[in-house]
Design an enzyme around this catalytic site. Structure first.
Site, PDB file in Angstrom:
ATOM      1  N   LYS A  87       1.227  34.714  33.221  1.00 38.52           N
ATOM      2  CA  LYS A  87       2.225  33.828  32.608  1.00 38.52           C
ATOM      3  C   LYS A  87       3.196  34.559  31.682  1.00 38.52           C
ATOM      4  O   LYS A  87       4.331  34.137  31.508  1.00 38.52           O
ATOM      5  CB  LYS A  87       1.534  32.685  31.872  1.00 38.52           C
ATOM      6  CG  LYS A  87       0.877  31.711  32.851  1.00 38.52           C
ATOM      7  CD  LYS A  87       0.735  30.347  32.265  1.00 38.52           C
ATOM      8  CE  LYS A  87       0.318  29.335  33.318  1.00 38.52           C
ATOM      9  NZ  LYS A  87      -1.123  29.496  33.695  1.00 38.52           N
ATOM     10  N   GLU A 109       5.615  23.098  27.191  1.00 43.35           N
ATOM     11  CA  GLU A 109       4.456  22.239  27.345  1.00 43.35           C
ATOM     12  C   GLU A 109       3.283  23.118  27.745  1.00 43.35           C
ATOM     13  O   GLU A 109       3.469  24.204  28.288  1.00 43.35           O
ATOM     14  CB  GLU A 109       4.710  21.211  28.446  1.00 43.35           C
ATOM     15  CG  GLU A 109       4.503  21.721  29.884  1.00 43.35           C
ATOM     16  CD  GLU A 109       5.413  22.877  30.292  1.00 43.35           C
ATOM     17  OE1 GLU A 109       6.498  23.019  29.693  1.00 43.35           O
ATOM     18  OE2 GLU A 109       5.021  23.647  31.196  1.00 43.35           O
ATOM     19  N   SER A 374      -5.117  36.345  38.939  1.00 48.26           N
ATOM     20  CA  SER A 374      -4.043  35.866  38.063  1.00 48.26           C
ATOM     21  C   SER A 374      -4.352  35.968  36.574  1.00 48.26           C
ATOM     22  O   SER A 374      -3.449  36.075  35.753  1.00 48.26           O
ATOM     23  CB  SER A 374      -3.679  34.426  38.425  1.00 48.26           C
ATOM     24  OG  SER A 374      -4.825  33.593  38.386  1.00 48.26           O
TER      25      SER A 374
HETATM   26  C1  LIG Z   1      -1.734  28.787  34.711  1.00 41.89           C
HETATM   27  C2  LIG Z   1      -2.604  29.626  35.541  1.00 41.89           C
HETATM   28  C3  LIG Z   1      -2.662  29.473  36.945  1.00 41.89           C
HETATM   29  C4  LIG Z   1      -1.937  28.407  37.704  1.00 41.89           C
HETATM   30  O1  LIG Z   1      -0.556  28.398  37.603  1.00 41.89           O
HETATM   31  P1  LIG Z   1       0.409  28.906  38.757  1.00 41.89           P
HETATM   32  O2  LIG Z   1       1.763  28.544  38.257  1.00 41.89           O
HETATM   33  O3  LIG Z   1       0.071  28.181  40.017  1.00 41.89           O
HETATM   34  O4  LIG Z   1       0.235  30.350  38.891  1.00 41.89           O
HETATM   35  C5  LIG Z   1      -3.470  30.351  37.655  1.00 41.89           C
HETATM   36  N1  LIG Z   1      -4.192  31.305  37.036  1.00 41.89           N
HETATM   37  C6  LIG Z   1      -4.163  31.472  35.706  1.00 41.89           C
HETATM   38  C7  LIG Z   1      -4.994  32.548  35.102  1.00 41.89           C
HETATM   39  C8  LIG Z   1      -3.374  30.646  34.905  1.00 41.89           C
HETATM   40  O5  LIG Z   1      -3.357  30.817  33.579  1.00 41.89           O
END
Ligand SMILES: *Cc1c(COP(=O)(O)O)cnc(C)c1O
Length: 385
Positions: A87, A109, A374
């Site tokens: 993010k 948000e 992610s």
């Molecule tokens: C917020 C988040 C997601 C999901 O959001 P996307 O916009 O679909 O990427 C996935 N993995 C992590 C670690 C997150 O913090």
């Protein structure tokens, strides 16, 4: 008949908002188109990615995990970024846009608080005031991230109506944005009215650009499959974008929750949903029989969103990306596997992508894959032991 404006993906996307907001977002879209091709902006963005976020993130050949998945598996380590997830890539990019536009206050948000933390971090870095809108229910559930945002100097504004979660937080943030034209709304995923989906993709595409080069350095060719989890769709579009035109299969894992027929799911594209106008954009959404958006459920707070980014709706219909549900229990199993086998505690969101690879990579006949990790799982410690 609604006036249409903004960027479309087939029939999906656009900007379905009141007139005064449409004008503000049109200006933002113009600025975005400008900075995309501005070498000064891009080099400043890259400076912060390298020196502040810690990019490029590693591409790691996970030998032990590969044995379990049955396919040679590389992990793109977004969990190693500053603040622990992908993010921050988007937060840094958008705050530089806010700076260029002369904005002094950032609003955002957040659901689980991950995007709130990334935004509060970027705002602290650039000395901007920061207000984070968060459902009261989420404030109670996510104490650690709320504390982090406060330490970083952000003000937390609770949304107290409805289900007191993300949807209400978005509504409240939008309301504030309309009333306070001097603020900048930093949206956290590839969703919402144009230009956000395109802009968030642009800032997250660094994931796939790096991964392509790194994989090539290891293997001398492209991977044959890439896996990512999907909430709104930003980390997935970020890693997929550079491979769309290649012969690489792309797989997205949605939060299946307790199963797509249980009524407790967040699997927008792999269960029953329909295209509607939701939060400023035309895309698929989980709905009730009157076509009203319903609450999504997943064990993962980052995936429990009823809508989905409009470009994903387009790629679903054109069959370029395959979308599958991964249920809570499958994600928890993979959370444990990755921790024990590789010494990497993943975010429970990312564990969905691992679980999907484990379930289908071998069956699909894949040989060498990348899974986008992610984020890291500090926030999930204490939940699954
Ligand atoms: C917020 C988040 C997601 C999901 O959001 P996307 O916009 O679909 O990427 C996935 N993995 C992590 C670690 C997150 O913090």
């Amino acid at each position: 008949m609604l006036k249409t404006s903004g960027i479309y993906y087939g029939e999906f996307g656009g900007r379905y908002v009141p007139d005064h907001l449409d004008k503000k977002l049109e200006i933002l879209e113009d600025v975005f188109k400008e900075i995309k091709n501005d070498p000064v902006f891009i080099s400043e963005y890259q400076y912060y990615l390298k020196n502040y976020v810690g990019r490029p993130s590693a591409l790691y050949y996970a030998k032990n995990l590969s044995k379990i998945i049955g396919v040679k598996t590389y992990l793109k380590r977004e969990d190693l970024n500053h603040t622990g997830a992908h993010k921050i890539n988007n937060a840094i990019g958008q705050i530089l846009i806010a700076k260029r536009m002369g904005k002094k206050e950032i609003i955002a948000e957040t659901g689980a608080g991950q995007h709130g933390v990334a935004t509060a971090t970027a705002a602290a870095l650039f000395n901007m005031k920061c207000k984070i809108f968060m459902g009261e229910e989420d404030i109670n559930r996510q104490k650690m991230n709320v504390e982090r945002m406060k330490i970083l100097g952000a003000e937390i504004i609770p949304a107290t109506n409805g289900t007191k979660t993300l949807k209400e937080a978005v509504d409240k943030a939008l309301e504030y944005y309309v009333d306070n034209p001097e603020s900048y709304y930093l949206l956290g995923s590839a969703v919402g009215p144009s230009p956000y989906p395109e802009m968030v993709k642009f800032f997250q595409s660094v994931i796939g650009q790096e991964a392509k080069k790194q994989f090539f350095d290891f293997e001398g060719e492209l991977p044959d499959g890439i896996f990512a989890c999907i909430g709104g769709g930003s980390n997935s579009i970020g890693i997929f974008n550079d491979f769309i035109k290649d012969e690489v299969k792309l797989y997205a894992a949605e939060g299946g929750g307790e199963g797509i027929n249980s009524g407790r799911t967040a699997a927008t594209l792999s269960s029953k949903s329909q295209p509607i106008i939701f939060q400023g954009s035309f895309s698929y959404c989980l709905t009730d029989q009157e076509s009203n958006p319903i609450e999504a459920y997943s064990i993962s707070a980052g995936l429990d969103y009823p809508g989905i980014g409009p470009e994903h709706a387009f790629f679903k219909e054109s069959n370029r990306i395959m979308y599958y549900p991964i249920n809570d229990d499958e994600a928890i199993e993979s959370f444990k596997i990755l921790s024990k086998e590789e010494g990497i505690i993943p975010a429970i969101e990312s564990a969905h992508a691992i679980a999907l690879a484990k379930k289908i990579a071998k069956v699909e006949g894949l040989k060498k894959i990348i899974v986008n990790l992610s984020g890291r799982g500090d926030k999930d410690v204490g939940r699954f032991l």
